[in-house]
Design a protein around this motif. Structure first.
Motif, PDB file in Angstrom:
ATOM      1  N   ARG A 117       0.813  -1.212   0.000  1.00  9.78           N
ATOM      2  CA  ARG A 117       0.000   0.000   0.000  1.00  9.78           C
ATOM      3  C   ARG A 117       0.849   1.265   0.000  1.00  9.78           C
ATOM      4  N   ASN A 177       2.454   4.362  -2.031  1.00  9.85           N
ATOM      5  CA  ASN A 177       2.091   5.120  -3.217  1.00  9.85           C
ATOM      6  C   ASN A 177       3.306   5.135  -4.147  1.00  9.85           C
ATOM      7  N   TRP A 178       3.362   4.183  -5.004  1.00  7.87           N
ATOM      8  CA  TRP A 178       4.508   4.016  -5.890  1.00  7.87           C
ATOM      9  C   TRP A 178       4.581   5.097  -6.946  1.00  7.87           C
ATOM     10  N   GLU A 189       4.256   8.293  -6.515  1.00  6.44           N
ATOM     11  CA  GLU A 189       4.941   9.489  -6.020  1.00  6.44           C
ATOM     12  C   GLU A 189       6.450   9.280  -5.910  1.00  6.44           C
ATOM     13  N   LYS A 195       8.435   4.103  -8.914  1.00  8.76           N
ATOM     14  CA  LYS A 195       7.631   4.246 -10.127  1.00  8.76           C
ATOM     15  C   LYS A 195       8.360   3.611 -11.312  1.00  8.76           C
TER      16      LYS A 195
END
Length: 138
Positions: A118, A120-121, A123, A128
């Motif tokens: 969970r 936030n990849w 950001e 990413k």
């Protein structure tokens, strides 16, 4: 017959003409013998030439057979090499497919870990890049 009888009578006279005729006859006999010897030599040489031609023809046939054997051996060798290369290529293809499957499984597991955490990849630029890299087909 009359000529022969006249020659025989002339030779019996034992004069200059008869001596000349006798020498001429001896020359003819000697030359005839030389011709006979030369003809015998010619026959022997012709026989040798014929034997050599037969041997040459036989060697030519044997040479062709050997050449065909060499050609067949080379074809068999090429076939074996080709078969060996095909086997190696097939083994390499199988190994590649196996590695590809393993890599796909690892990518899916990594994606699931990232999504399951969970985080936030989108950001995080490094995360990413990893997730987007995992999306690409191998």
């Amino acid at each position: 017959m009359q000529v022969m009888a006249a020659l025989r009578d002339k030779m019996k006279q034992n004069d200059n003409d008869s001596q000349l005729m006798l020498e001429t006859l001896q020359d003819i006999v000697r030359l005839s013998e030389a011709v006979a010897v030369c003809q015998q030599v010619i026959r022997e040489k012709e026989q040798k030439v014929a034997d050599i031609q037969k041997e040459r023809l036989l060697l030519k046939k044997v040479g062709r057979q050997k050449l065909m054997e060499i050609h067949d051996m080379m074809n068999k060798l090429k076939e074996k090499q080709t078969t060996g290369e095909v086997k190696v290529l097939e083994e390499m293809r199988i190994a590649y497919q196996k590695e590809r499957k393993i890599t796909s499984v690892i990518q899916n597991v990594l994606q699931c870990i990232i999504l399951g955490s969970r985080v936030n990849w989108a950001e995080d630029p490094s995360l990413k890049a990893v997730v987007l890299q995992l999306e690409k087909k191998i």
